[in-house]
Design a protein around this motif. Sequence first.
Motif, PDB file in Angstrom:
ATOM      1  N   TYR A 198       1.113  -1.840   0.094  1.00 34.88           N
ATOM      2  CA  TYR A 198      -0.333  -0.176  -0.251  1.00 34.88           C
ATOM      3  C   TYR A 198       0.891   1.068   0.128  1.00 34.88           C
ATOM      4  CZ  TYR A 198      -3.430   3.587   1.792  1.00 34.88           C
ATOM      5  OH  TYR A 198      -4.036   4.700   1.381  1.00 34.88           O
ATOM      6  N   ARG A 199       1.894   1.683   0.901  1.00 34.62           N
ATOM      7  CA  ARG A 199       2.849   2.290   0.924  1.00 34.62           C
ATOM      8  C   ARG A 199       3.444   2.412  -0.178  1.00 34.62           C
ATOM      9  NH1 ARG A 199       5.602   0.741   6.226  1.00 34.62           N
ATOM     10  NH2 ARG A 199       4.307   1.886   7.757  1.00 34.62           N
ATOM     11  N   SER A 200       4.101   1.420  -0.806  1.00 33.40           N
ATOM     12  CA  SER A 200       4.439   1.456  -2.440  1.00 33.40           C
ATOM     13  C   SER A 200       3.294   1.927  -3.179  1.00 33.40           C
ATOM     14  CB  SER A 200       5.250   0.150  -2.927  1.00 33.40           C
ATOM     15  OG  SER A 200       6.039   0.458  -1.626  1.00 33.40           O
ATOM     16  N   GLN A 210      -7.589   3.836   6.115  1.00 38.75           N
ATOM     17  CA  GLN A 210      -7.275   4.767   6.007  1.00 38.75           C
ATOM     18  C   GLN A 210      -8.607   6.077   5.695  1.00 38.75           C
ATOM     19  OE1 GLN A 210      -3.572   4.468   6.344  1.00 38.75           O
ATOM     20  NE2 GLN A 210      -4.616   1.909   6.647  1.00 38.75           N
ATOM     21  N   GLU A 211      -7.086   7.339   5.819  1.00 40.03           N
ATOM     22  CA  GLU A 211      -8.438   8.304   5.203  1.00 40.03           C
ATOM     23  C   GLU A 211      -8.389   8.042   3.377  1.00 40.03           C
ATOM     24  OE1 GLU A 211      -9.201  10.420   7.669  1.00 40.03           O
ATOM     25  OE2 GLU A 211      -8.772   8.980   9.154  1.00 40.03           O
ATOM     26  N   ARG A 212      -7.616   8.008   2.822  1.00 40.49           N
ATOM     27  CA  ARG A 212      -7.866   8.370   1.749  1.00 40.49           C
ATOM     28  C   ARG A 212      -8.865   7.338   0.751  1.00 40.49           C
ATOM     29  NH1 ARG A 212      -4.365   8.277  -2.663  1.00 40.49           N
ATOM     30  NH2 ARG A 212      -2.194   7.712  -1.211  1.00 40.49           N
ATOM     31  N   VAL A 213      -9.517   8.285   0.385  1.00 40.37           N
ATOM     32  CA  VAL A 213     -11.017   7.517  -0.481  1.00 40.37           C
ATOM     33  C   VAL A 213     -10.429   7.032  -2.132  1.00 40.37           C
ATOM     34  CG1 VAL A 213     -13.090   7.888  -1.351  1.00 40.37           C
ATOM     35  CG2 VAL A 213     -12.091   8.586   1.216  1.00 40.37           C
ATOM     36  N   VAL A 214     -10.571   6.054  -2.260  1.00 44.01           N
ATOM     37  CA  VAL A 214     -10.771   6.074  -3.934  1.00 44.01           C
ATOM     38  C   VAL A 214     -11.518   5.884  -5.187  1.00 44.01           C
ATOM     39  CG1 VAL A 214      -9.164   4.109  -5.764  1.00 44.01           C
ATOM     40  CG2 VAL A 214      -8.391   4.621  -3.840  1.00 44.01           C
ATOM     41  N   ARG A 274     -13.691   3.346   0.499  1.00 45.56           N
ATOM     42  CA  ARG A 274     -12.802   3.573   1.761  1.00 45.56           C
ATOM     43  C   ARG A 274     -11.712   2.630   1.328  1.00 45.56           C
ATOM     44  NH1 ARG A 274     -14.367   4.726   6.224  1.00 45.56           N
ATOM     45  NH2 ARG A 274     -12.118   5.592   6.110  1.00 45.56           N
ATOM     46  N   VAL A 275     -10.311   2.571   2.050  1.00 40.37           N
ATOM     47  CA  VAL A 275      -9.032   1.498   2.100  1.00 40.37           C
ATOM     48  C   VAL A 275      -9.247   1.410   3.455  1.00 40.37           C
ATOM     49  CG1 VAL A 275      -7.014   1.963   1.244  1.00 40.37           C
ATOM     50  CG2 VAL A 275      -8.280   3.024   0.136  1.00 40.37           C
ATOM     51  N   TRP A 276      -8.876  -0.022   3.354  1.00 38.90           N
ATOM     52  CA  TRP A 276      -9.026  -0.605   4.438  1.00 38.90           C
ATOM     53  C   TRP A 276      -7.372  -1.368   4.064  1.00 38.90           C
ATOM     54  CZ3 TRP A 276     -11.928  -0.827   9.236  1.00 38.90           C
ATOM     55  CH2 TRP A 276     -11.715  -1.492   9.962  1.00 38.90           C
TER      56      TRP A 276
END
Length: 181
Positions: free
Chosen positions: A119-121, A133-137, A141-143
């Motif tokens: 995920y980080r990469s 995660q705060e990120r939304v795609v 939502r993202v876990w």
Amino acid sequence: MEAARDRVVPDVVADGLHVLFCGINPGLMTAATGHHFARPGNRFWPVLHLSGFTPRLLRPAEQGELLSYGLGITNVVARATARADELTAEEYVAGGRLLTAKVTELRPRWLAVVGVTAYRSAFGDRTARVGPQERVVGDSRVWVLPNPSGLNAHWTAATMAEEFARLRQTAFAPGDRAGQG
């Protein structure tokens, strides 16, 4: 097995899934069989069952049944390798872009990336930790989940199942996205 190197394994996907699980990339056993998380010792299928996502332990060859549970599988990088460390930084970044487009189109409630390093990469988020995660795609939502590879000794099947269960309880909760659940 070497003949399976660089093969692409088809996704198990549909529109509007509850959870789209995203592996790093297919291993050679997965590419040879055409079934995700097929390597003996990979804990994905046992953890999926232990966490309550599936009513019984599925075999990799039964991956198509996931769709009936509102679940699917894809990967950050499509090409098969013996080890994830064979992937380049550029492949992760390009995979993140392709994954973003795929998720935006398919609109799962949750994208669950199995492996914090992947995920980080893929998304350039160096501080990400396991969990939501705060990120939304798109609308998803993202876990981030722990990597179920047998090489990930930091997590036992039981502790992984607890984290997977946290996601399951959230993803199937009444009121999660448009009140469906």
